[in-house]
Design an enzyme around this catalytic site. Structure first.
Site, short mmCIF file in Angstrom:
data_model
loop_
_atom_site.label_atom_id
_atom_site.label_comp_id
_atom_site.label_asym_id
_atom_site.label_seq_id
_atom_site.Cartn_x
_atom_site.Cartn_y
_atom_site.Cartn_z
CB CYS A 1 -1.00 0.01 1.15
SG CYS A 1 -0.26 0.06 2.80
CG HIS B 1 -4.52 -0.13 3.71
ND1 HIS B 1 -3.70 -0.90 2.93
CD2 HIS B 1 -5.54 0.28 2.91
CE1 HIS B 1 -4.22 -0.97 1.69
NE2 HIS B 1 -5.33 -0.25 1.67
CG HIS C 1 -6.64 0.61 -1.62
ND1 HIS C 1 -6.67 -0.46 -0.77
CD2 HIS C 1 -7.84 0.60 -2.26
CE1 HIS C 1 -7.85 -1.07 -0.87
NE2 HIS C 1 -8.56 -0.45 -1.77
#
Length: 158
Positions: free
Chosen positions: A57, A111, A129
């Site tokens: 990510c 994240h 993402h």
């Protein structure tokens, strides 16, 4: 235009109002970045990878930003300390970084993605993402992300 005066049923007016909050130059930069980022949809996820054949990510977000002259750390926790904090969900703009707790759910940043758009009425953010299923587009209203959303940071100039 005051966001409270925007029609809840006219999506065009909502998106136009969001885009008008960014300078024209920044809005174009954000759209160019997102167009570039979308070229990687489907690219596989590999933990610790910084691209371009595989990403995690934060490797994905740092790769995209670096390609537009914004070198940022390749760790989501460090990225969360960069730029300007976006105070509320309904102020998120295209190109902002959006952050979430990790899968452990212990509260820390785990994240990160890049905002594509935000609905100022509902607060829903659409973002791109690198997930464990590869680079994809998701929404903060999806149950997994809704319960883990932490906040957003603005790296691009206003």
């Amino acid at each position: 235009m005051n966001l409270a005066s925007i029609s809840k049923t006219n999506t065009f007016n909502i998106m136009s109002s969001i885009q008008s909050m960014q300078s024209d130059e920044t809005a174009v930069l954000a759209q160019d970045m997102l167009k570039f980022a979308k070229k990687f949809i489907g690219t596989p996820y590999v933990f610790g990878s910084k691209g371009p054949k595989t990403f995690d990510c934060s490797g994905f977000t740092s790769y995209v930003f670096k390609n537009f002259g914004y070198p940022i750390a390749s760790q989501s926790g460090l990225q969360y300390g960069l730029g300007k904090k976006v105070a509320r969900n309904n102020e998120v703009q295209a190109g902002d970084l959006v952050f979430f707790q990790g899968r452990s759910g212990r509260g820390g940043v785990g994240h990160v993605g890049i905002a594509i758009s935000a609905d100022p009425v509902s607060g829903e953010i659409t973002f791109i993402h690198a997930s464990i299923r590869g680079v994809k587009i998701s929404k903060t209203t999806e149950p997994y992300y809704a319960s883990r959303y932490i906040g957003a940071r603005r790296i691009l100039p206003e």
